[in-house]
Design an enzyme around this catalytic site. Sequence first.
Site, PDB file in Angstrom:
ATOM      1  N   HIS A 470       0.806  -1.289  -0.105  1.00 49.16           N
ATOM      2  CA  HIS A 470      -0.134  -0.035   0.045  1.00 49.16           C
ATOM      3  C   HIS A 470       1.050   1.128   0.059  1.00 49.16           C
ATOM      4  O   HIS A 470       0.936   2.118  -0.758  1.00 49.16           O
ATOM      5  CB  HIS A 470      -0.991  -0.007   1.267  1.00 49.16           C
ATOM      6  CG  HIS A 470      -1.719   1.243   1.417  1.00 49.16           C
ATOM      7  ND1 HIS A 470      -3.050   1.189   1.150  1.00 49.16           N
ATOM      8  CD2 HIS A 470      -1.455   2.482   1.684  1.00 49.16           C
ATOM      9  CE1 HIS A 470      -3.638   2.365   1.449  1.00 49.16           C
ATOM     10  NE2 HIS A 470      -2.642   3.154   1.807  1.00 49.16           N
ATOM     11  N   GLU A 471       1.704   1.416   1.006  1.00 46.11           N
ATOM     12  CA  GLU A 471       2.634   2.404   1.080  1.00 46.11           C
ATOM     13  C   GLU A 471       3.456   2.675  -0.172  1.00 46.11           C
ATOM     14  O   GLU A 471       3.772   3.967  -0.687  1.00 46.11           O
ATOM     15  CB  GLU A 471       3.368   2.535   2.503  1.00 46.11           C
ATOM     16  CG  GLU A 471       2.564   2.498   3.765  1.00 46.11           C
ATOM     17  CD  GLU A 471       1.607   3.692   3.752  1.00 46.11           C
ATOM     18  OE1 GLU A 471       1.737   4.768   2.918  1.00 46.11           O
ATOM     19  OE2 GLU A 471       0.466   3.602   4.249  1.00 46.11           O
ATOM     20  N   HIS A 474       1.823   4.547  -2.712  1.00 47.34           N
ATOM     21  CA  HIS A 474       1.741   5.944  -2.823  1.00 47.34           C
ATOM     22  C   HIS A 474       3.287   6.524  -3.271  1.00 47.34           C
ATOM     23  O   HIS A 474       3.248   7.503  -4.051  1.00 47.34           O
ATOM     24  CB  HIS A 474       1.913   6.221  -1.327  1.00 47.34           C
ATOM     25  CG  HIS A 474       0.289   6.455  -0.673  1.00 47.34           C
ATOM     26  ND1 HIS A 474      -0.583   7.019  -1.185  1.00 47.34           N
ATOM     27  CD2 HIS A 474      -0.273   5.940   0.503  1.00 47.34           C
ATOM     28  CE1 HIS A 474      -1.586   6.978  -0.483  1.00 47.34           C
ATOM     29  NE2 HIS A 474      -1.325   6.251   0.422  1.00 47.34           N
ATOM     30  N   HIS A 477       3.282   6.401  -7.023  1.00 47.53           N
ATOM     31  CA  HIS A 477       2.635   7.665  -7.401  1.00 47.53           C
ATOM     32  C   HIS A 477       3.483   9.097  -7.481  1.00 47.53           C
ATOM     33  O   HIS A 477       3.396   9.815  -8.202  1.00 47.53           O
ATOM     34  CB  HIS A 477       1.426   7.952  -6.617  1.00 47.53           C
ATOM     35  CG  HIS A 477       0.091   8.892  -6.856  1.00 47.53           C
ATOM     36  ND1 HIS A 477      -0.726   9.379  -6.179  1.00 47.53           N
ATOM     37  CD2 HIS A 477       0.197   9.405  -8.310  1.00 47.53           C
ATOM     38  CE1 HIS A 477      -1.542  10.080  -7.100  1.00 47.53           C
ATOM     39  NE2 HIS A 477      -1.036  10.182  -8.188  1.00 47.53           N
TER      40      HIS A 477
END
Length: 683
Positions: A470-471, A474, A477
């Site tokens: 998940h992290e 980010h 991105h």
Amino acid sequence: MSPDNPFLNASTLPFQTADFSKIKDADFKPAIEVGIRQQLAEIKEIAENSAAASFENTLVAMEKSGLMLHRVNCVFNLLSGANTDSILQKVSEEVAPDLAAANDAIFLNTKLFKRVESIYNQKEQLKLDAESKRLVEFYYQRFVLSGANLSDAAKDSLKKLNGEEASLDAKYTNQLLAAAKAGALVVSDKAELAGLSDEEIDAAATAAKAAKQPGKWLISLQNTTQQPALQSLTVRATREKLLKASLNRAEKNDSNDTRATILRLATIRAEKAKLIGFPNFAALTLMDQMAKKPEAVEEFFDRLVPAATAKAQKEAAEIQELIDKQKGGFKLEPWDWNFYSEQVRKAKYNIDEAQVKPYFELNSVLQNGVFYAANQLYGLTFKERKDIPVYNKDVRVFEVFDKDGSSLALFYCDYFKRDNKNGGAWMDNLVGQSKLLGTKPVIYNICNFAKPADGQPALISFDDVTTMFHEFGHGLHGMFASQQYPSLSGTATARDFVEFPSQFNEHWASDPQVFKNYAKHYKTGEPMPQELVDKIKKAATFNQGYKLTEIIAAAALDMQWHTVTAGTTIKNVDTFEKEALTKTHLNLSQVPPRYRSTYFLHIWSNGYSAGYYAYLWTEMLDDDAFAWFKEHGGLTRENGQRFRDMILSQGNTQDLATMYRNFRERDPDIQPMLENRGLVENK
């Protein structure tokens, strides 16, 4: 400020990354103060420019302003969240009102707003490229939502509220960190920890010793309501003590009690919204989000709550049946849920967390899972850099190379829990990407995994594995940012979009090709047996009624606090919370919210006020986008490149609903989310 202050000039290290070998606590406050003065002088020059307002002399000039302040803030935000101390906490509280006042001095500046408004009114005639036009719209909306259209008297009132809110934000963060530390469960009898592994008991003994309580055992509190140890502790009284320590951490009528702080914060935000012309703070906050208005969020919840709570109640009945079968003689309570649901899971799927963890050694998950998936999808490669200074010995740094071998970004990872680290997990930039400023991204991921005793491997749960993916989503991105302007770069999007890339990346944790590459026994190197893999897959929708209900309950609390109207008097936090959950049909006694109001860091101090729903909103986007991947061949470079080009590299350069629609070729569908959660049958 000392001429050798490390923030005075850009760092000479690769990517202009922070030189932690030179940074001292004493450097921050003077650097922030000078940085504020520098930016305000730059803004004054822009606002009072005698030349007619143009895109270049106003908006581009603003994008180039405040570089020193941005530099110091990026490092300060990292350290004050992940490696704080009493000095940094004091600085945080001292500079918060100054930073708020500086922000007001920009966005409540009448002359500056007139220049921005002038550019906005002629944006169609200026022949701007798409990103530049987006920047015009971004600034105009930000000024308006900040109160730029208010009278001078109303602006003065707003400035006072902003300053007080900033001070309380900082105070709340420090209170909560201290409350969590003081609220840790300490036991004197090892027998009370029955059910924990030898490694976990050793870690608890080490933690107690570090807290100057040798000969005892200490279980630290994570930021969420439920605590990992509740799954394993066999002594019911210990479970009850641990959960109550979690639930009541910030309600002890001491200096760390957050109730008065959040009551005032809620009041301030309602008053700010009224001043700017909105019925409540949520209505103000959602104007620049995908959802646009609180009613859209409420409608979204209405589609989720009945299915989630119905499944949670079925799960509760299943657990109660097991308790009765074992002649427990008690009614299911929240502190029993994880312990007995784990037994139900073992019985239904014959799966034991202790069997699973040896296959998830942290470094293998990182290198052979997280990095491997990024390589297969996007062609990225990674090289560890041990020559770059770090702020804590647990931190690792990697240089990231693009598919053509060019250097793309730096990536820091800091995975283990510390008492001076905020709870939870997050990503941010130490250096942001901008073609205008000539900077490349420096990204960090922070987590709070239990640190093993010396010499022991870092074995993590599959939930922790998912958090790493998940992290890093980010992170991708941020790494793929390719914008001209820093204000639109990378993850600088609406909250109800920014979690989309991160939650999308979670899917690759369970992709068969990726999974078999990292899920290997830490001792033997053998891949996880297919039988166990199948069990994990089958168990994926287990307990989803509970998990979804607790997160909707937290999101509903957030919206209830932030739809309070100015003039409303709330006397009691606990009463308000109970009434809010009852009103939204989420007051299930065995399923407390993921965060109670008093320790809900996201909404009081981490920028997610009236925005916690975003995790669920973006789950709809990510599940729907992953359905597209499944329809088009799954894990391929071609699919990864399309996702990078159309989503990950776009930053905030276009309308986000349009961006998603262009990728998916239609509006998002909630059905894949409901299917993935096991709330409806697959089509």
